[in-house]
Each structure stands twice: as C-alpha cells, then as structure tokens.
Design a protein around this motif. Structure first.
Motif, PDB file in Angstrom:
ATOM      1  N   THR A  56      28.018  45.265  -7.103  1.00 41.91           N
ATOM      2  CA  THR A  56      27.578  45.747  -5.795  1.00 41.91           C
ATOM      3  C   THR A  56      26.930  47.119  -5.909  1.00 41.91           C
ATOM      4  O   THR A  56      25.864  47.373  -5.333  1.00 41.91           O
ATOM      5  CB  THR A  56      28.772  45.805  -4.833  1.00 41.91           C
ATOM      6  OG1 THR A  56      29.320  44.488  -4.690  1.00 41.91           O
ATOM      7  CG2 THR A  56      28.352  46.320  -3.469  1.00 41.91           C
TER       8      THR A  56
ATOM      9  N   TRP B 212      22.974  48.129  -5.123  1.00 46.78           N
ATOM     10  CA  TRP B 212      22.497  49.224  -4.264  1.00 46.78           C
ATOM     11  C   TRP B 212      21.441  50.045  -4.998  1.00 46.78           C
ATOM     12  O   TRP B 212      20.423  50.413  -4.429  1.00 46.78           O
ATOM     13  CB  TRP B 212      23.666  50.127  -3.871  1.00 46.78           C
ATOM     14  CG  TRP B 212      24.624  49.501  -2.920  1.00 46.78           C
ATOM     15  CD1 TRP B 212      24.472  48.329  -2.243  1.00 46.78           C
ATOM     16  CD2 TRP B 212      25.905  50.013  -2.542  1.00 46.78           C
ATOM     17  NE1 TRP B 212      25.576  48.087  -1.469  1.00 46.78           N
ATOM     18  CE2 TRP B 212      26.462  49.087  -1.626  1.00 46.78           C
ATOM     19  CE3 TRP B 212      26.635  51.145  -2.885  1.00 46.78           C
ATOM     20  CZ2 TRP B 212      27.717  49.285  -1.049  1.00 46.78           C
ATOM     21  CZ3 TRP B 212      27.886  51.344  -2.314  1.00 46.78           C
ATOM     22  CH2 TRP B 212      28.424  50.428  -1.408  1.00 46.78           C
TER      23      TRP B 212
ATOM     24  N   ASP C  62      20.079  45.614   2.470  1.00 42.45           N
ATOM     25  CA  ASP C  62      21.044  46.180   1.526  1.00 42.45           C
ATOM     26  C   ASP C  62      20.355  47.335   0.828  1.00 42.45           C
ATOM     27  O   ASP C  62      19.152  47.278   0.556  1.00 42.45           O
ATOM     28  CB  ASP C  62      21.452  45.138   0.479  1.00 42.45           C
ATOM     29  CG  ASP C  62      22.237  44.006   1.106  1.00 42.45           C
ATOM     30  OD1 ASP C  62      23.002  44.289   2.029  1.00 42.45           O
ATOM     31  OD2 ASP C  62      22.060  42.860   0.661  1.00 42.45           O
ATOM     32  N   PRO C  63      21.018  48.431   0.459  1.00 41.06           N
ATOM     33  CA  PRO C  63      22.442  48.606   0.666  1.00 41.06           C
ATOM     34  C   PRO C  63      22.745  49.053   2.085  1.00 41.06           C
ATOM     35  O   PRO C  63      21.881  49.603   2.765  1.00 41.06           O
ATOM     36  CB  PRO C  63      22.758  49.722  -0.328  1.00 41.06           C
ATOM     37  CG  PRO C  63      21.511  50.522  -0.369  1.00 41.06           C
ATOM     38  CD  PRO C  63      20.386  49.541  -0.223  1.00 41.06           C
TER      39      PRO C  63
ATOM     40  N   ASN D 135      34.982  41.563  -4.435  1.00 45.20           N
ATOM     41  CA  ASN D 135      34.485  42.862  -4.000  1.00 45.20           C
ATOM     42  C   ASN D 135      35.453  43.435  -2.967  1.00 45.20           C
ATOM     43  O   ASN D 135      35.546  42.934  -1.841  1.00 45.20           O
ATOM     44  CB  ASN D 135      33.079  42.706  -3.411  1.00 45.20           C
ATOM     45  CG  ASN D 135      32.516  44.017  -2.912  1.00 45.20           C
ATOM     46  OD1 ASN D 135      33.038  45.095  -3.223  1.00 45.20           O
ATOM     47  ND2 ASN D 135      31.448  43.935  -2.141  1.00 45.20           N
TER      48      ASN D 135
ATOM     49  N   ARG E  68      35.242  46.064  -1.274  1.00 48.69           N
ATOM     50  CA  ARG E  68      34.593  46.775  -0.161  1.00 48.69           C
ATOM     51  C   ARG E  68      34.587  45.949   1.108  1.00 48.69           C
ATOM     52  O   ARG E  68      34.486  46.499   2.201  1.00 48.69           O
ATOM     53  CB  ARG E  68      33.154  47.126  -0.547  1.00 48.69           C
ATOM     54  CG  ARG E  68      33.039  48.086  -1.723  1.00 48.69           C
ATOM     55  CD  ARG E  68      31.587  48.279  -2.110  1.00 48.69           C
ATOM     56  NE  ARG E  68      31.406  49.106  -3.284  1.00 48.69           N
ATOM     57  CZ  ARG E  68      31.498  48.670  -4.532  1.00 48.69           C
ATOM     58  NH1 ARG E  68      31.775  47.393  -4.754  1.00 48.69           N
ATOM     59  NH2 ARG E  68      31.326  49.485  -5.553  1.00 48.69           N
ATOM     60  N   GLN E  69      34.666  44.615   0.979  1.00 52.08           N
ATOM     61  CA  GLN E  69      34.648  43.780   2.167  1.00 52.08           C
ATOM     62  C   GLN E  69      35.938  43.909   2.968  1.00 52.08           C
ATOM     63  O   GLN E  69      35.981  43.550   4.137  1.00 52.08           O
ATOM     64  CB  GLN E  69      34.402  42.322   1.787  1.00 52.08           C
ATOM     65  CG  GLN E  69      35.444  41.732   0.862  1.00 52.08           C
ATOM     66  CD  GLN E  69      35.066  40.347   0.362  1.00 52.08           C
ATOM     67  OE1 GLN E  69      34.636  39.504   1.128  1.00 52.08           O
ATOM     68  NE2 GLN E  69      35.230  40.113  -0.930  1.00 52.08           N
TER      69      GLN E  69
ATOM     70  N   LEU F  21      26.913  37.312  -6.445  1.00 51.51           N
ATOM     71  CA  LEU F  21      26.557  38.459  -5.603  1.00 51.51           C
ATOM     72  C   LEU F  21      26.047  38.031  -4.233  1.00 51.51           C
ATOM     73  O   LEU F  21      25.770  38.873  -3.387  1.00 51.51           O
ATOM     74  CB  LEU F  21      25.500  39.322  -6.304  1.00 51.51           C
ATOM     75  CG  LEU F  21      26.032  40.335  -7.315  1.00 51.51           C
ATOM     76  CD1 LEU F  21      24.884  41.098  -7.955  1.00 51.51           C
ATOM     77  CD2 LEU F  21      27.013  41.300  -6.671  1.00 51.51           C
TER      78      LEU F  21
ATOM     79  N   VAL G 250      20.945  38.395  -1.105  1.00 48.79           N
ATOM     80  CA  VAL G 250      20.459  39.776  -1.072  1.00 48.79           C
ATOM     81  C   VAL G 250      19.379  39.894  -0.008  1.00 48.79           C
ATOM     82  O   VAL G 250      18.479  39.064   0.073  1.00 48.79           O
ATOM     83  CB  VAL G 250      19.889  40.182  -2.446  1.00 48.79           C
ATOM     84  CG1 VAL G 250      19.306  41.592  -2.385  1.00 48.79           C
ATOM     85  CG2 VAL G 250      20.977  40.093  -3.508  1.00 48.79           C
TER      86      VAL G 250
END
Length: 492
Positions: A125, A129, A157-158, A315, A317-318, A411, A414
């Motif tokens: 991730t 970015w 993204d990001p 990930n 971050r989710q 991933l 995107v």
C-alpha cells in the motif's frame, strides 16, 4: 546539503520489518515490484524530474538501513535516486549490508515504469502511494495542462494526498502499544532524538531496568519462551486451533541464477469478479481456490488427502487508520484439505473465505499484533544481539515456510488521479518468492495476475489459466526468460 548541526532522523524498524532482514536471500530477496504500462514511450528525463518531486512528499524513501548492536534502524540520508533502464531481472537484490544505499529503485523499459522496493522499507500500500504520486508527477510533465482531461469523479489513490510520508511514523506502536508512564505524563520533558537514540543503542543490560514493573500483587511479567525478536506471521483462524497436517509443498528445479520465474496473466476484471460473486466470496479467495485446484491437478493430487495452505497479507489500514507508508500489515493463513469434504471449487472458496473472515476481524488482528509487540519489547528480546536475533528469526521464517504451499497478495482495484489515469493501462505487481506466489492488481478494467516462483516448472500456472478460460475468461499469458536455454537465446 543539510545545515550544520542538523541531526539525521532515525527510527527503529517496525514490528513487521525485521523478519525481512532475517529472511532475505539470493532466492528470496524480499523485493517487490509495482509497475504501470503507459500509452507512450517513457521519457527518462521527465521521469527523473517526477521522482525528485515525489521524494519531497516521501522523505521515508530517502532512508537507509543501519545495523545496531541489538536492532536495525532506518535513518534519513542525502542520497539521490536516479531512474535507470531496466537491465536486471525483476526483484533483483536491493539491500546490501556492506553498502549504504537507498532501499528502492525506479526502472523504465519502453512504455513501462517500475518501482522496486525492499520490503523492510514499505509495504504494498505504501509503495502504491509512492508510485501513484510518481505517475501523477510524470504525466503532468509529459502532457501540459492544456491537453489534460477533466478530473475523474472518483477519489484517487492515495487517499491522504496532502500527507508527507516521513520515516518517524510507526503505526504498530501508534495503535497497539500501551502508553508508557513517561510518555503519558502531562508536561514531562520530551526526549530529544539524540537522547532517544543513545538510550535505544545502549547495552541492553542497562535498559532492562526500564521495563515496566508489575502492578502490586501481580506476578512480574515473564516473557513467553519463544525466541526473542520480532515474530514471524502466525497461523490464525481455523489453523490456529488445528494446524493443517502434511501441508503440500511445491518442489521443482531451481532457476539457474536465482532469478524468479515470472508469468504474467492479463484478463478483464469484470468476468472474474462475476465468478467470485456467484460463489459469494471475495475475488482473492476465489483465485486462491482456483490455484489450489490447479495445484491439485498438477501435483498435489498424487497424495492422499493433501492439505494446501496459503499465506494472505491483510492491510491493517482498513481497520486502524494510518497514513504511514511504512509496513502496516498482518498475515493470515487459509487452508483446505482435499478428500475431507466437498472439494468443489466453489465450496473450497467459501471455506477459505470463512477462514479469512475469522482471522481478519479487527479484534482478532489487534490481539495478535499486541502479542507480537509484547514479545518484541520484552526484556529478554532486548539483551539478545542482533545477529543472533537474525539467526532465530531466520529459523522461524523457515519453519513458517514449511507450513505453506503458496502465498498470495491482492492490491485490488487502483484508481489513479487524472491525468495519469488516462495514460496508464495495465498495472503490475510481483514479488520475489521462496515458494510459488501470485500477486493481483487491477486498473482500468484490466486484471493482472503475476506468478513468481523459485522453480522453472509452470504446470500449475498453465492449469490455472485453463480453469479460468473454461469459465469464459479471456486470458493472455506472458513469460519471462529464465532458463539457461531461454537466456542463451537472447545472449544474457
């Protein structure tokens, strides 16, 4: 040039990174690649300008690795990266212990731009970015504003466009480590970076006494008898309670110079997504079930009741908000034993989905990560020198590999910002591999699945493609040159 008296920022590696230092090798370099295919030949001069502009937002990517007595450190540097034509094989080694080098490279070949990253620096991730910012900066230079299409309605993204990705943010500590008495005391003077560095670099016997005391009436904390250091991924979900027996491991002929065998499958994403939805599962679990079936048909089927197991990164971050580009993920294991129930592809996919869903719950992930942090910060771990930590973590990594058949990483879709989105077609994602692995990424309606393996055999990939083709998916396959005969044919 930095002003006189300026102290370089430094930070200890995060909880997930030390395993990459202990486990990297000529075969498994712990390097991964993200790439983008443009609609024109890449201009190297403009790409260099874009890279330098991108680094202003990503000071993290100027970091170099330092080796301390007890831990590894990331330290900022003044090194200047230079974009280079692609001459080495994908995921070639980046980190060299005896050289002070950056931990990433940007390569170009005809219409392709590639970003390769040593995994101790960043995860997929964070690297995405960086690549997104790089492509945005490049395309804006390559195509003047007058030729740019209107902005896309979707959020690109990001997510944190305005964020500056420094090396000081450790999301593992931010979300999962308990506050220390010193840090939580209002008005307490803050330790300077230099003082903190001296404390961290001090002999461990002088720092053990700083370990927090047990509450009154409670027995002092005793670290678990596990090897000290940062921990390797652990099995979760169904595997945590009952580790699969006789996990099938793919074997084969190793490539002659340790370069990975790379096969790239391209296909429209919509029909694959539709197949996954028909089974009621996520696309990652559907593709994993397809790969399990391909392996069973090409090798694992010769054994009675073979168990196939796959490592899947999550990930964090989710679930736990973070704008850090450093590593911030956990790893789960999903598995299926053939001959012990319904082995239909859809049933296998749903069983894998159950495994994954149980392990990927926020509470379960938080519990696991906190346990790993406690082990990392235990006094016993602090008094073990770094070379011994590397040795122990390497053994843990090898033991973990023995319980896995394949690994996968997706991933997802995107969304690039305009004008980059209009000039980028397919994107690529691949990793070095100690075992067969596949990585998936999609952009502009194109799904790219890249298989990497330390072995030259490709039967399971061809069977994987046949299974998708039989379901009506149009698959295009491209293979890199790997064997001596293939390399000799092009003089390499």
């Amino acid at each position: 040039m930095r002003p006189a008296g300026h102290r370089r920022h430094w930070v200890r590696l995060d909880n997930a990174s030390n395993i990459f230092l202990a486990a990297h090798s000529e075969v498994d370099t712990k390097v991964f690649r993200l790439g983008a295919e443009l609609d024109h030949e890449v201009d190297p001069a403009l790409l260099q300008e874009a890279l330098e502009a991108t680094l202003e937002r990503f000071p993290l990517y100027r970091a170099v690795l330092r080796r301390g007595v007890f831990w590894y450190y990331l330290q900022e540097s003044d090194l200047r990266p230079v974009v280079v034509p692609e001459t080495e094989h994908p995921c070639a080694p980046i980190y060299q212990a005896d050289r002070r080098t950056l931990l990433f490279r940007v390569v170009h070949h005809r219409r392709r731009v590639g970003l390769e990253v040593f995994h101790a620096l960043s995860d997929g991730t964070g690297a995405l970015w960086f690549l997104t910012a790089l492509l945005d900066a490049y395309v804006r230079r390559r195509f003047p504003a007058a030729d740019q299409p209107p902005p896309a309605p979707e959020r690109p993204d990001p997510a944190p466009e305005e964020a500056v990705h420094t090396l000081t943010t450790d999301s593992f500590v931010q979300h999962f480590r308990r506050r220390t008495r010193r840090a939580g005391r209002a008005g307490a003077p803050r330790e300077t970076d230099h003082e903190e560095f001296l404390r961290e670099a001090a002999p461990a016997v002088l720092t053990v006494e700083r370990a927090p005391a047990a509450p009154p009436g409670q027995a002092p904390h005793r670290p678990a008898p596990s090897p000290p250091g940062r921990s390797a991924p652990e099995p979760t979900g169904r595997d945590a309670a009952a580790p699969p027996r006789r996990v099938h491991r793919v074997r084969g002929t190793r490539t002659p110079d340790h370069r990975p065998r790379v096969l790239e499958l391209s296909m429209p994403v919509a029909p694959v997504l539709a197949l996954a939805r028909e089974e009621g599962v996520a696309m990652s679990m559907y593709l994993t079930a397809v790969l399990f079936e391909a392996l069973r048909r090409t090798g694992a089927g010769g054994r009675a009741a073979p168990t196939l197991a796959a490592s899947v990164p999550v990930n964090l971050r989710q679930f736990f908000p973070s704008s850090s580009a450093r590593n911030f993920f956990a790893t789960l294991t999903v598995a299926h034993t053939y001959g012990a129930g319904d082995d239909a592809l859809g049933a296998v996919a749903r069983r894998l989905q159950e495994d994954f869903r149980a392990g990927a719950a926020p509470a379960a992930l938080a519990q696991r990560v906190r346990r790993l942090l406690r082990l990392e910060r235990a006094p016993l771990a602090r008094i073990v020198p770094r070379p011994l930590k590397d040795l122990l973590l390497g053994q843990i990594n090898r033991a973990n590999n023995r319980g896995l058949t394949v690994a996968l990483s997706n991933l997802g879709r995107v969304t690039l910002p305009e004008p980059a989105a209009s000039h980028v077609g397919r994107m690529q994602f691949q990793v070095s591999a100690a075992r067969p692995q596949f990585c998936a990424i999609s952009h502009a309606g194109h799904l790219t699945i890249t298989f990497t393996s330390p072995f030259v055999e490709t039967d399971h990939v061809r069977e994987f493609a046949r299974l998708l083709t039989a379901e009506g998916v149009e698959v295009t396959l491209a293979a890199s040159r790997t064997t001596e005969a293939e390399l000799a044919a092009v003089g390499r």
